[in-house]
Design an enzyme around this catalytic site. Structure first.
Site, mmCIF file in Angstrom:
data_model
loop_
_atom_site.group_PDB
_atom_site.id
_atom_site.type_symbol
_atom_site.label_atom_id
_atom_site.label_comp_id
_atom_site.label_asym_id
_atom_site.label_seq_id
_atom_site.Cartn_x
_atom_site.Cartn_y
_atom_site.Cartn_z
ATOM 1 N N HIS A 172 -9.260 1.251 5.110
ATOM 2 C CA HIS A 172 -7.941 1.361 5.733
ATOM 3 C C HIS A 172 -8.037 2.294 6.938
ATOM 4 O O HIS A 172 -8.807 3.256 6.943
ATOM 5 C CB HIS A 172 -6.920 1.894 4.722
ATOM 6 C CG HIS A 172 -5.530 1.895 5.262
ATOM 7 N ND1 HIS A 172 -5.040 2.923 6.038
ATOM 8 C CD2 HIS A 172 -4.545 0.975 5.200
ATOM 9 C CE1 HIS A 172 -3.802 2.629 6.402
ATOM 10 N NE2 HIS A 172 -3.481 1.447 5.913
ATOM 11 N N GLY A 211 2.591 2.099 10.728
ATOM 12 C CA GLY A 211 3.520 3.210 10.535
ATOM 13 C C GLY A 211 4.247 3.630 11.791
ATOM 14 O O GLY A 211 4.864 4.688 11.851
ATOM 15 N N GLU A 228 -5.244 -5.084 10.709
ATOM 16 C CA GLU A 228 -4.174 -4.107 10.927
ATOM 17 C C GLU A 228 -4.451 -3.336 12.218
ATOM 18 O O GLU A 228 -5.254 -2.386 12.214
ATOM 19 C CB GLU A 228 -4.123 -3.110 9.766
ATOM 20 C CG GLU A 228 -3.871 -3.743 8.422
ATOM 21 C CD GLU A 228 -3.308 -2.731 7.435
ATOM 22 O OE1 GLU A 228 -2.156 -2.913 7.026
ATOM 23 O OE2 GLU A 228 -3.997 -1.754 7.119
ATOM 24 N N GLU A 279 -6.360 4.713 7.916
ATOM 25 C CA GLU A 279 -6.259 6.160 7.638
ATOM 26 C C GLU A 279 -7.554 6.703 7.048
ATOM 27 O O GLU A 279 -7.934 7.845 7.303
ATOM 28 C CB GLU A 279 -5.053 6.428 6.715
ATOM 29 C CG GLU A 279 -3.750 6.310 7.487
ATOM 30 C CD GLU A 279 -2.629 5.636 6.724
ATOM 31 O OE1 GLU A 279 -2.613 5.679 5.478
ATOM 32 O OE2 GLU A 279 -1.735 5.046 7.388
ATOM 33 N N ASN A 293 0.868 -1.184 0.000
ATOM 34 C CA ASN A 293 0.000 0.000 0.000
ATOM 35 C C ASN A 293 0.902 1.229 0.000
ATOM 36 O O ASN A 293 1.476 1.574 1.025
ATOM 37 C CB ASN A 293 -0.888 -0.042 1.256
ATOM 38 C CG ASN A 293 -1.690 1.227 1.430
ATOM 39 O OD1 ASN A 293 -1.799 2.041 0.522
ATOM 40 N ND2 ASN A 293 -2.260 1.395 2.622
ATOM 41 N N LYS A 331 0.125 4.276 -0.251
ATOM 42 C CA LYS A 331 -0.493 5.490 0.320
ATOM 43 C C LYS A 331 -0.246 6.670 -0.625
ATOM 44 O O LYS A 331 -0.270 6.469 -1.833
ATOM 45 C CB LYS A 331 0.040 5.726 1.733
ATOM 46 C CG LYS A 331 -0.084 4.462 2.586
ATOM 47 C CD LYS A 331 0.181 4.652 4.037
ATOM 48 C CE LYS A 331 -0.003 3.321 4.739
ATOM 49 N NZ LYS A 331 0.198 3.412 6.182
ATOM 50 N N SER A 380 3.619 -2.364 10.374
ATOM 51 C CA SER A 380 5.073 -2.410 10.561
ATOM 52 C C SER A 380 5.706 -3.749 10.163
ATOM 53 O O SER A 380 6.625 -4.222 10.834
ATOM 54 C CB SER A 380 5.433 -2.023 11.996
ATOM 55 O OG SER A 380 4.987 -0.705 12.269
HETATM 56 P P1 PGA Z 1 3.036 0.100 7.715
HETATM 57 O O1 PGA Z 1 1.559 0.358 7.119
HETATM 58 O O2 PGA Z 1 3.546 -1.161 7.093
HETATM 59 O O3 PGA Z 1 3.824 1.325 7.295
HETATM 60 O O4 PGA Z 1 2.884 -0.018 9.188
HETATM 61 C C1 PGA Z 1 0.654 -0.699 6.964
HETATM 62 C C2 PGA Z 1 -0.604 -0.188 6.300
HETATM 63 O O5 PGA Z 1 -0.978 0.962 6.503
HETATM 64 O O6 PGA Z 1 -1.252 -0.936 5.552
#
Ligand code: PGA
Length: 252
Positions: A93, A169, A163, A95, A10, A12, A207
């Protein structure tokens, strides 16, 4: 039937179309030997157009609108995504939920629209730290699954990504026990809602990095990853994909 693991990146709001093009070209060239993993690239909408990938590589959008067309400034329909040859759409997601205020009801409409349009939703679910600390993880997962999948008839073509919000992140990965127990809950909840459906992909995200991929992919119930940060770099993304391929081959 054994599920082929999925490694999904992803991106983003990263990479211009040109950057994305070169990233996909480099990555697919480095991963020519891959045939036990499905690899999904999820660029921003602009990066979906005019990019050509063949299985085991696929494209995903990061969001969509549920209406077919209309006066929805700034939105993108399922047909527009399908016309770019994408096969998957990431929905709900963290976000989108927490930064842009998407509700389970909106996410549900999107899931239905994506399925009706012949594409595959990757439905993201996960608890916040406060919810985990209050012992509400299972309840949150249940609500997100029940509401996100309302009116959906079967699990066919659906991918779930667990997640935990606090692991996205942040560099903090959920422990093996936390991942295993959440994935077990997710499967239990899905079995309750869809007693007749076959087993489906439940990915872990939060992560994931080359250093923890081998351990995480072996957690029972984990059928692959949804990766943010580490999916932006050719070396780390190819390394994680190779790890998943190696573990999968070992288990066959
Ligand atoms: P990350 O993000 O691997 O940077 O923690 C995962 C995601 O948002 O799908």
């Amino acid at each position: 039937m054994e599920l082929t693991p999925i490694v999904a990146g992803n991106w983003k709001m990263h990479k211009t179309p040109k950057d994305g093009h070169s990233f996909v070209e480099k990555t697919t060239n480095l991963l020519l030997e891959i045939n036990h993993v499905s690899v999904i690239f999820a660029p921003p909408f602009t990066g979906l157009f005019d990019i050509d990938v063949q299985p085991p590589f696929y494209l995903a959008a990061q969001n969509c609108h549920w209406e077919e067309q209309g006066a929805y400034t700034g939105e993108i329909s399922v047909a527009m995504i399908r016309d770019c040859s994408a096969e998957y759409v990431i929905l709900g997601h963290s976000e989108r939920r927490h930064v842009f205020g998407e509700t389970d009801n909106w996410i549900n409409r999107k899931v239905i629209a994506v399925l009706a349009g012949g594409l595959k939703p990757i439905l993201c679910i996960g608890e916040t730290l406060d919810q985990r600390e209050a012992g509400e993880t299972d309840l949150v997962l249940k609500n997100q699954l029940e509401q996100g999948l309302a009116e959906v008839e079967s699990l066919q073509n659906i991918v779930i990504a667990y997640e935990p919000v606090w692991a996205i992140g942040t560099g903090v990965t959920a422990t093996i026990n936390q991942v295993e127990s959440a994935h077990e809950s997710v499967r239990g909840i899905l079995k309750e809602i869809f007693p007749d459906s076959n087993d489906i992909h439940v990915l872990y995200g939060g992560s994931v990095k080359p250093a923890n991929a081998e351990e995480l992919i072996q957690v029972p119930g984990v059928n692959g990853f949804l990766i943010g940060g580490a999916s932006l770099d050719v070396e780390s993304f190819t390394s994680i994909t190779r790890t998943v391929e190696t573990v999968q081959k070992r288990n066959l």
